[in-house]
Design an enzyme around this catalytic site. Structure first.
Site, short mmCIF file in Angstrom:
data_model
loop_
_atom_site.label_atom_id
_atom_site.label_comp_id
_atom_site.label_asym_id
_atom_site.label_seq_id
_atom_site.Cartn_x
_atom_site.Cartn_y
_atom_site.Cartn_z
CE LYS A 43 8.39 -12.43 -2.90
NZ LYS A 43 9.56 -11.76 -2.31
CG ASP A 49 13.44 -15.56 -2.83
OD1 ASP A 49 14.19 -15.81 -3.80
OD2 ASP A 49 13.36 -14.44 -2.29
CE LYS A 86 16.16 -15.00 -0.41
NZ LYS A 86 16.42 -13.62 0.00
CG ASP A 120 9.56 -14.91 -0.73
OD1 ASP A 120 9.25 -13.96 0.02
OD2 ASP A 120 10.27 -14.78 -1.74
CG ASP A 142 17.36 -12.74 -3.16
OD1 ASP A 142 16.25 -13.33 -3.17
OD2 ASP A 142 18.05 -12.57 -2.14
CD GLU A 189 12.00 -13.23 -5.21
OE1 GLU A 189 13.12 -12.72 -5.02
OE2 GLU A 189 11.20 -13.42 -4.27
NE ARG A 239 12.43 -5.44 -5.63
CZ ARG A 239 13.28 -4.75 -4.89
NH1 ARG A 239 13.84 -3.65 -5.35
NH2 ARG A 239 13.57 -5.16 -3.67
N1 BES Z 1 11.85 -12.75 -0.15
C1 BES Z 1 12.88 -11.79 -0.01
C2 BES Z 1 12.61 -10.81 1.13
C3 BES Z 1 12.68 -11.36 2.51
C4 BES Z 1 13.86 -11.36 3.21
C5 BES Z 1 11.54 -11.78 3.13
C6 BES Z 1 13.91 -11.82 4.50
C7 BES Z 1 11.57 -12.24 4.43
C8 BES Z 1 12.76 -12.25 5.12
C9 BES Z 1 13.03 -10.97 -1.28
O1 BES Z 1 12.74 -11.63 -2.46
C10 BES Z 1 14.47 -10.56 -1.34
O2 BES Z 1 15.29 -11.43 -1.39
N2 BES Z 1 14.73 -9.27 -1.31
C11 BES Z 1 16.05 -8.77 -1.32
C12 BES Z 1 16.10 -7.59 -2.25
C13 BES Z 1 17.48 -7.10 -2.54
C14 BES Z 1 18.23 -8.11 -3.39
C15 BES Z 1 17.37 -5.78 -3.27
C16 BES Z 1 16.40 -8.35 0.10
O3 BES Z 1 15.56 -7.80 0.78
O4 BES Z 1 17.53 -8.59 0.51
ZN ZN Z 2 14.37 -12.76 -3.22
ZN ZN Z 3 11.31 -13.17 -2.26
#
Ligand code: BES
Ligand code: ZN
Ligand code: ZN
Length: 487
Positions: free
Chosen positions: A255, A260, A267, A278, A337, A339, A341
């Site tokens: 990834k 992000d 966020k 990210d 968010d 994104e 996946r």
């Molecule tokens: N890049 C984030 C995941 C992340 C969060 C990495 C904190 C490192 C620290 C990812 O893209 C994300 O935002 N995931 C969301 C998914 C949710 C919206 C289903 C998450 O984990 O909150």
């Molecule tokens: Zn995200």
């Molecule tokens: Zn992310």
């Protein structure tokens, strides 16, 4: 840092600082007894007066006034002998370097702790810890005078293991540097040019798909996520052919979200700067391939880095959008968010078309894995127990640890959509968030064997450890490299 193996007798090691590992509650080891007597029993006195007991992380330094060749002696506590393992070796090496630097020393001689671990493993771990501990991200700090680099010699270490440890750690530092650079610098295009530069140096085939090529190939996930940013997305491919011709490659998928923001599902601003990390999965792939190419690994590898910047703007993708991924499955976007996946769906679908030994993806995928495992373990999910067992063992040996989590029909249910093939979030409440994310990815790997590493909790640190300063940690580089070596 200059690092070498030296064969000197301890008392004759010429260095500004000579270090010893001291165990808690046991007498001084033989080598140290000799030095102690040359020093008029200074060490025994220090221990008797309880100024130093050998507790893990404790240090004590004193001048030797010419009684031995080294100018000062640094004792480092490594805790109970029966608990001693490779990670403590790394802590010892890290503390040695950090202390020597704090003392403004220019040369450091490190003695090998007397322990049951193999000399080759200890040598590798020490070399690695020294190089990792030496790294600081200070490219943007104005310096008054140029810091001299530290010359480290590992006394009676195993030369091959020290050399390999050095290569691994330098490659981890290379990944850390890419992680740490600001997001205005490290864009998808920057990662592509870095892959090309590395490819030229190591004679690898590198191909980069830009917006036009992505459109032609139907990689609509990467395109959708990148659409809100002026920094256009890229899919970067590196081929390393160290194995036999025709041997099935290991495909590494990373990834590479260079920032992000969350996109339209934006966020909150707390710690948002950390979302520059990210792209850590993509950066890890470059580190892994660097190790493979420089050590002549006898395997065929393909690295795929799915790179985009996730930003809100007038052109950004929206919740409610439905995207057709590379393998023609449709994705209902319910949260922009989630994104990672989405970009991975294209790369995994593309990887699944090729015959491979295994597909390994590595991603800062979910906040939920940070809740589950903290910064101690990366989360692991997959469909090949054999490969996951190998990965787990590699994690234990390297300290770049992974913990297997389950895959279950319930998680697949969570990402079923009513109006498309899958949706990009699971239950609205975030239950088992890492596992619905993994179930989503699974929908794109087809019949391939596959292991997924979620490094959201391990990719960077805000609390420095003895051998890791602040920032990127290069999580995944060591464990996957070791996995490849032992596969
Ligand atoms: N890049 C984030 C995941 C992340 C969060 C990495 C904190 C490192 C620290 C990812 O893209 C994300 O935002 N995931 C969301 C998914 C949710 C919206 C289903 C998450 O984990 O909150
Ligand atoms: Zn995200
Ligand atoms: Zn992310």
């Amino acid at each position: 840092m200059k690092l070498k193996v030296a064969g000197e007798i301890l008392g004759k090691a010429k260095a500004e600082v000579l270090t010893f590992a001291v165990f808690e509650g046991v007498g001084l080891p033989k080598e140290l007894q000799k030095i102690d007597s040359s020093l008029g029993s200074t060490i025994s006195k220090i221990i008797k007066l309880k100024k130093f007991s050998g507790k893990r992380g404790e240090t004590y330094v004193f001048q030797t006034y010419g009684k031995i060749a080294a100018e000062s002696l640094l004792l480092i506590g490594v805790g109970k002998k029966e608990e001693f393992e490779l990670d403590h070796v790394r802590n010892y090496g890290g503390l040695a370097v950090k202390s020597a630097k704090a003392l403004k020393a220019e040369s450091l001689a490190i003695s090998i702790p007397s322990c049951k671990e193999k000399l080759s493993d200890v040598s590798h771990a020490l070399a690695e810890a020294c190089v990792l501990a030496d790294y600081v991200f200070d490219d943007y700090v104005t310096k008054e005078d140029i810091e001299k680099s530290l010359a480290v010699s590992i006394l009676s270490g195993d030369k091959n293991s020290v050399d390999y440890g050095l290569l691994v750690a330098e490659s981890i530092n290379y990944t850390r540097q890419l992680q740490n650079f600001p997001p205005a610098v490290v864009t998808p295009a920057y990662l592509a040019s870095e892959a090309q530069r590395m490819g030229k140096e190591l004679k690898l085939k590198v191909s980069v798909l830009g917006k036009k090529e992505l459109e032609k190939k139907g990689m609509n996930g990467i395109l959708a996520v990148g659409r809100g940013s002026v920094n256009e997305p890229r899919l970067i491919q590196l081929d390393y052919n160290g194995g036999k011709k025709g041997e099935k490659p290991v495909i590494l998928v990373g990834k590479g979200i260079t920032f992000d923001t969350g996109g339209i599902s934006i966020k909150p601003s707390r710690a948002l700067d950390e979302m520059k990390f990210d792209m850590s999965g993509a950066a890890a792939i470059l580190g892994i391939i660097r190790i493979a190419a420089k050590s002549g690994l006898k395997r065929n590898l393909i690295g795929l880095m799915a790179c985009a910047e996730n930003r809100p703007s007038a052109s950004a993708y929206l919740p409610g959008d439905i995207i057709k991924s590379y393998n023609k499955k449709t994705i209902e976007v319910l949260n922009t968010d989630a994104e990672g996946r989405i970009v991975l769906s294209d790369a995994l679908g593309y990887a699944a078309e090729m015959k491979s030994e295994i597909i390994i993806d590595i991603a800062t995928l979910t906040g939920a894995v940070v809740v589950a495992l903290g910064s101690t373990y990366s989360g692991m999910v997959g469909n090949s127990q054999k490969h996951m067992d190998t990965m787990k063992k590699a994690g234990e040996r390297t300290g770049d640890k992974v913990w297997q989590m389950p895959i279950h029909e319930d998680y697949r249910e969570m990402v079923k959509s009513k109006i498309a093939d899958v949706k990009n979030i699971g239950s609205g409440k975030g239950e088992a968030g890492s596992l619905s994310a993994a179930a989503f990815l699974e929908a794109f790997v087809g019949e391939s064997k596959w292991v997924h590493l979620d490094i959201a909790g391990t990719a960077w640190t805000t609390e420095p450890k003895p051998y890791f300063g602040l920032g990127g940690t290069g999580a995944g580089v060591h464990v996957i490299s070791e996995f490849l070596r032992t596969l």
